[in-house]
Design a protein around this motif. Structure first.
Motif, PDB file in Angstrom:
ATOM      1  N   HIS A  20      -3.409   7.203   2.365  1.00 35.92           N
ATOM      2  CA  HIS A  20      -4.079   5.937   2.694  1.00 35.92           C
ATOM      3  C   HIS A  20      -5.045   6.072   3.867  1.00 35.92           C
ATOM      4  O   HIS A  20      -5.478   5.079   4.439  1.00 35.92           O
ATOM      5  CB  HIS A  20      -3.041   4.832   2.945  1.00 35.92           C
ATOM      6  N   ARG A  30      -8.551  -0.310   0.302  1.00 34.30           N
ATOM      7  CA  ARG A  30      -7.426  -0.433   1.223  1.00 34.30           C
ATOM      8  C   ARG A  30      -7.363   0.781   2.149  1.00 34.30           C
ATOM      9  O   ARG A  30      -7.821   1.870   1.799  1.00 34.30           O
ATOM     10  CB  ARG A  30      -6.113  -0.593   0.459  1.00 34.30           C
ATOM     11  N   MET A  31      -6.817   0.580   3.330  1.00 33.92           N
ATOM     12  CA  MET A  31      -6.661   1.676   4.285  1.00 33.92           C
ATOM     13  C   MET A  31      -5.652   1.287   5.355  1.00 33.92           C
ATOM     14  O   MET A  31      -5.328   0.108   5.526  1.00 33.92           O
ATOM     15  CB  MET A  31      -8.003   2.051   4.921  1.00 33.92           C
ATOM     16  N   ASP A  70      -8.443   4.169  -2.447  1.00 40.16           N
ATOM     17  CA  ASP A  70      -7.271   4.545  -1.666  1.00 40.16           C
ATOM     18  C   ASP A  70      -7.044   6.036  -1.849  1.00 40.16           C
ATOM     19  O   ASP A  70      -7.610   6.671  -2.753  1.00 40.16           O
ATOM     20  CB  ASP A  70      -6.050   3.742  -2.132  1.00 40.16           C
ATOM     21  N   PHE A  72      -6.080  -4.650   3.014  1.00 37.16           N
ATOM     22  CA  PHE A  72      -6.238  -4.645   1.556  1.00 37.16           C
ATOM     23  C   PHE A  72      -7.324  -5.668   1.249  1.00 37.16           C
ATOM     24  O   PHE A  72      -7.114  -6.865   1.336  1.00 37.16           O
ATOM     25  CB  PHE A  72      -4.912  -5.030   0.895  1.00 37.16           C
ATOM     26  N   ILE A  97       0.835  -1.203   0.000  1.00 37.97           N
ATOM     27  CA  ILE A  97       0.000   0.000   0.000  1.00 37.97           C
ATOM     28  C   ILE A  97       0.869   1.252   0.000  1.00 37.97           C
ATOM     29  O   ILE A  97       0.696   2.151  -0.821  1.00 37.97           O
ATOM     30  CB  ILE A  97      -0.952   0.000   1.216  1.00 37.97           C
ATOM     31  N   ASP A 132      -2.422  -2.428   8.200  1.00 41.54           N
ATOM     32  CA  ASP A 132      -2.894  -2.224   6.831  1.00 41.54           C
ATOM     33  C   ASP A 132      -3.938  -3.271   6.483  1.00 41.54           C
ATOM     34  O   ASP A 132      -3.793  -4.444   6.848  1.00 41.54           O
ATOM     35  CB  ASP A 132      -1.738  -2.338   5.838  1.00 41.54           C
TER      36      ASP A 132
END
Length: 456
Positions: free
Chosen positions: A375, A309-310, A371, A428, A224, A426
């Motif tokens: 992020h 994602r974050m 995203d 995803f 990411i 993270d």
């Protein structure tokens, strides 16, 4: 009435704030530079009116501009707004009462309006949230930016920690990644057409399901933050999709069916910085990824789009976390915590307890981007039990709970990212759409506790 500027928190942490403020007077990190984000700390103003600085309890420490009321302002020089195109304006704010707005203007106090960020109570003067708005046109390059507070009330109504200006980036993981609207609309249509399963009468009425994961592998990769750059990150411990590395994409996750999580239809990737005990890696014995909701009305919740994602937490945070600090590691099991490490930042657990952490992610989404450059800017935590404004879409509230096979008694723990305060994670997403949709419909919307199989 305006509050007295010398709070107890300010007195206790003033020395630390001075050190951090000097280091953070104007911050453009390596990651944010890649992502075309300029972040300006409130204490780095060139001029101001009505502003008092105080030590902040926000992540990263430093100082915030406090006691802000209608007409107060701060001037920041040489703020790079980047090239023409969409620009996201964000402000890190806290408030215990009152509403108003933050006007951002260029050139002068009455100069061209760059954008307006709406402000509302956050639950406390040191309860921090990020408020954002998008603009499509703006001056380019280095500008003088004025932050002007507006409110119908004469009382102070806001604290400000930082401003950020994020330009549109590429779609390679380093910038804004727009959701494919056609695919997203199809996923939503499929989800809304699902018939919820009947909830047993004896079910615990908690909106929740989970994925139960074991440790998979470790790599100094972060697909990411550093997509395509093998070895560019600190060491991470990965869970879920066993193929996750620096080159991971949505397609590669969906194409690799080997996962360390139950259910098998969750092909998502989850990772955290590796823990070390005297230089030796200590891998978690497991992680439970909870998907729930903190909203009073869960019926508006929708699944994540594939490829979403974050990140939660801040790898750059290097501050003390003594007993009683928020968001700290704790001891799970009989006996609990029996002491602290020599530096005070880690608990020492009873022989019958284990080192544990729970990392919580935002639960509101902008509905537009998979995203964002940092992020985080495409998501936000709800502060009033609703998802609205720039973040109108309610998404499942994800949290990681991971436990290590150690009591921490050796007193030499550290993370690959540094101090305990740098813990971060993270997510995803690569769930099967049908499997994820049914869990949101059955478990979250119906406020019913489900297991890893998605059943009651």
């Amino acid at each position: 009435m305006r509050r007295h500027p010398l709070s107890l928190y300010t007195l206790l942490t003033g020395a630390l704030a001075v050190i951090l403020a000097a280091a953070l007077s104007l911050t453009v990190t390596a990651e944010s530079a890649r992502a075309a984000t300029t972040t300006v700390r409130a204490e780095s103003y060139a001029a101001q009116s009505g502003v008092v600085l105080e030590a902040t309890a926000d992540t990263g420490g430093g100082q915030n501009a406090a006691y802000l009321a209608n007409g107060d302002w701060l001037r920041f020089d040489h703020v790079d707004l980047g090239p023409a195109g969409r620009l996201t304006l964000s402000a890190r704010v806290a408030s215990d009462g009152g509403t108003g707005s933050l006007e951002l203007r260029t050139g002068s106090l009455t100069g061209p309006l760059l954008g307006v960020i709406q402000l509302a109570p956050t639950g406390g003067w040191q309860t921090w949230v990020t408020r954002s708005t998008d603009v499509t046109t703006h001056p380019t390059g280095a500008q003088t930016v004025f932050a002007v507070l507006r409110s119908a009330s004469p009382d102070n109504f806001a604290n400000l920690n930082w401003l950020s200006f994020t330009g549109a980036g590429g779609d390679t993981g380093a910038g804004w990644v727009p959701v494919d609207q056609a695919k997203w609309n199809a996923q939503l249509a499929q989800f809304r057409a699902m018939t919820p399963a009947p909830v047993p009468a004896d079910n615990v009425r908690v909106p929740e399901f989970n994925a139960t994961c074991t440790y998979s592998h470790s790599k100094p990769d972060d697909p990411i933050v550093f997509p395509g750059l093998a070895g560019a990150s600190h060491m991470h411990s990965f869970f879920g999709n066993k193929g996750t590395d620096a080159f991971t994409t949505t397609q590669s996750l969906l194409g690799n069916t080997a996962t360390s999580c139950t259910p098998a239809k969750d092909l998502s990737a989850y990772w955290i910085p590796t823990l070390y005990d005297r230089g030796a890696a200590v891998e978690p014995e497991g992680m439970i990824v909870y998907y729930g909701s903190r909203l009073p009305d869960t019926t508006a919740t929708v699944p994540f789009p594939q490829g979403f994602r974050m990140i939660s937490g801040d790898a750059r945070s290097q501050v003390a976390t003594p007993a009683g600090s928020p968001n700290q590691f704790w001891c799970a099991g009989a006996g609990g915590e029996i002491g602290r490490s020599a530096d005070g930042n880690w608990p020492i657990c009873a022989p019958t307890a284990k080192l544990t952490y729970q990392l919580v992610f935002p639960d509101c989404w902008d509905g537009k981007n998979l995203d964002s450059p940092d992020h985080k800017s495409h998501v936000a935590f709800t502060y009033d039990g609703k998802c609205s404004g720039a973040y109108p879409v309610a998404i499942p509230n994800v949290s990681f709970v991971f436990t290590y096979p150690t009591t921490g008694a050796s007193g030499a723990l550290s993370l690959a990212s540094g101090m305990a305060s740098s813990i971060h994670g993270d997510f995803f997403n690569a769930w099967d759409n049908d499997a994820l949709g049914h869990r949101v419909k059955d478990c979250i919307i119906q406020r019913a506790k489900c297991n890893s199989a998605g059943t009651f």
